[in-house]
Design a protein around this motif. Structure first.
Motif, mmCIF file in Angstrom:
data_model
loop_
_atom_site.group_PDB
_atom_site.id
_atom_site.type_symbol
_atom_site.label_atom_id
_atom_site.label_comp_id
_atom_site.label_asym_id
_atom_site.label_seq_id
_atom_site.Cartn_x
_atom_site.Cartn_y
_atom_site.Cartn_z
ATOM 1 N N UNK A 7 -8.080 -6.686 -1.269
ATOM 2 C CA UNK A 7 -7.301 -6.918 -0.423
ATOM 3 C C UNK A 7 -6.825 -5.642 0.462
ATOM 4 N N UNK A 8 -7.228 -5.515 1.830
ATOM 5 C CA UNK A 8 -7.047 -4.559 2.488
ATOM 6 C C UNK A 8 -6.326 -5.178 4.128
ATOM 7 N N UNK A 9 -4.908 -4.555 4.718
ATOM 8 C CA UNK A 9 -4.958 -4.540 5.357
ATOM 9 C C UNK A 9 -4.846 -3.469 6.646
ATOM 10 N N UNK A 18 -4.836 -9.183 7.647
ATOM 11 C CA UNK A 18 -4.951 -8.617 6.165
ATOM 12 C C UNK A 18 -6.429 -9.244 5.837
ATOM 13 N N UNK A 19 -6.794 -8.210 5.179
ATOM 14 C CA UNK A 19 -8.372 -9.461 5.434
ATOM 15 C C UNK A 19 -8.469 -9.484 3.050
ATOM 16 N N UNK A 54 -11.506 1.269 12.494
ATOM 17 C CA UNK A 54 -10.296 1.134 11.664
ATOM 18 C C UNK A 54 -10.647 -0.230 10.538
ATOM 19 N N UNK A 55 -11.193 -0.548 10.630
ATOM 20 C CA UNK A 55 -12.418 -1.407 9.770
ATOM 21 C C UNK A 55 -12.848 0.040 8.649
ATOM 22 N N UNK A 56 -13.859 0.829 9.321
ATOM 23 C CA UNK A 56 -14.938 1.448 8.920
ATOM 24 C C UNK A 56 -14.374 2.326 7.925
ATOM 25 N N UNK A 57 -12.992 2.300 8.231
ATOM 26 C CA UNK A 57 -12.642 3.698 7.540
ATOM 27 C C UNK A 57 -12.237 3.121 6.362
#
Length: 130
Positions: A7-9, A18-19, A54-57
């Motif tokens: 889970x990632x912000x 929040x994914x 931002x998602x790629x990192x």
């Protein structure tokens, strides 16, 4: 196609998402330099500009499907992918008439959606994703 292990912000400063862990398909366009845009998205070290940066990192790239075209297909393709996955509202679509350009997709649907995209692109006409 990207994978998040946890889970990632994702925060751009202006927006946050929040994914959940899983596979994601991101739809984008690059009308002038497709290979350069994909190369940029694959690099981790870069100045962040788009939501995908931002998602790629925080994710791992699993695949990229390039569909060269003289016609802008981003919205059409995004609506097509939305049939296969759950949209992340507001992600990557600020300049489009769709609610998202990022979709969480179940592993079992990955081959189906990739096959359908390639098949429709190969047999394309003016509205090949409708």
């Amino acid at each position: 196609m990207l994978e998040l292990e946890h889970r990632t912000l994702i925060s751009t400063g202006a927006r946050e998402w929040e994914l959940e862990p899983g596979m994601y398909i991101y739809v984008g366009s690059a009308m002038n330099s497709l290979s350069e845009r994909i190369g940029r998205h694959l690099r981790l070290e870069k100045r962040k500009h788009w939501h995908i940066d931002y998602l790629r990192e925080k994710s791992r790239v699993l695949a990229a499907l390039l569909l060269p075209s003289d016609r802008r297909m981003e919205e059409e393709l995004s609506r097509f992918v939305s049939k296969y996955g759950e949209s992340v509202k507001g992600f990557g679509a600020s300049d489009c008439n769709v609610e998202s350009n990022l979709y969480r997709i179940e592993l079992e649907a990955v081959s189906e959606v990739f096959y359908a995209i390639v098949k429709n692109w190969r047999e394309r006409d003016d509205s090949f994703f409708d």
